[in-house]
Scaffold this motif. Structure first.
Motif, mmCIF file in Angstrom:
data_model
loop_
_atom_site.group_PDB
_atom_site.id
_atom_site.type_symbol
_atom_site.label_atom_id
_atom_site.label_comp_id
_atom_site.label_asym_id
_atom_site.label_seq_id
_atom_site.Cartn_x
_atom_site.Cartn_y
_atom_site.Cartn_z
ATOM 1 N N GLU A 12 0.816 -1.222 0.000
ATOM 2 C CA GLU A 12 0.000 0.000 0.000
ATOM 3 C C GLU A 12 0.853 1.277 0.000
ATOM 4 N N ARG A 13 2.162 1.134 0.328
ATOM 5 C CA ARG A 13 3.026 2.320 0.340
ATOM 6 C C ARG A 13 3.490 2.716 -1.048
ATOM 7 N N GLY A 14 3.491 1.732 -1.984
ATOM 8 C CA GLY A 14 3.974 2.026 -3.332
ATOM 9 C C GLY A 14 4.569 0.792 -3.970
ATOM 10 N N LYS A 15 5.192 0.965 -5.127
ATOM 11 C CA LYS A 15 5.632 -0.183 -5.922
ATOM 12 C C LYS A 15 7.155 -0.328 -5.893
ATOM 13 N N LEU A 16 7.604 -1.516 -6.275
ATOM 14 C CA LEU A 16 9.037 -1.812 -6.272
ATOM 15 C C LEU A 16 9.329 -2.853 -7.358
#
Ligand code: T46
Length: 131
Positions: A12-16
């Motif tokens: 939910e914080r972002g992509k990697l």
């Protein structure tokens, strides 16, 4: 097809996106460089390497890449940070149609050496014919 869609991880914080030598790309990474701020309608690249292999990722924005092996050409659009494009040695590469925000990251298997560049297309074709 020389492009690869890499696995996108994250939460939910972002992509990697993770790229590891020998697992996701077919060489050991010796060098990383990136180009950005390319002016409108200006192509980059327009050369081949004798030995260097490259892996290109538009980590931001978009561009097109035409790869030419001396016999046929194929054009790829890099417009997602999870798409990678392999450019083998002795393949002529031209990067163009850069969006203003494009950051094109390149992973390479060799350190920079100007002597590894073929910057003249006629020379490239002549060398390919003698391979
Ligand atoms: C490619 C496209 C996407 C270095 O000193 N070290 C390096 O690792 C590189 C790649 C370049 N340079 C120097 C050599 C020139 O004086 O940076 C200057 C610009 O290089 P070049 O004219 O080759 O830049 P582009 O944008 O036409 O091409 C570069 C890479 O050379 C090429 O392999 O795929 O970016």
């Amino acid at each position: 097809m020389n492009t690869k869609n890499h696995n996108v991880m994250g939460d939910e914080r972002g992509k990697l996106v993770a790229i590891e030598s020998g697992i996701h790309i077919p060489f050991e990474i010796k060098r990383v460089f990136y180009i950005y701020g390319t002016q409108p309608n200006v192509p980059r690249g327009q050369h081949s390497h004798y030995k260097t292999k490259q892996y290109l990722i538009a980590v931001n924005g978009s561009c097109k890449v035409t790869l030419d092996n001396g016999q046929s050409k194929e054009t790829y659009k890099l417009n997602q940070p999870y798409i990678g494009l392999f450019q083998d040695a002795m393949v002529w590469g031209t990067m163009y149609d850069f969006s203003a925000d494009c950051v094109l990251m390149v992973l390479a298997d060799l350190c920079y050496n100007e002597a590894d560049y073929i910057r003249n297309y006629e020379d490239f074709i002549r060398i390919k014919c003698n391979e």
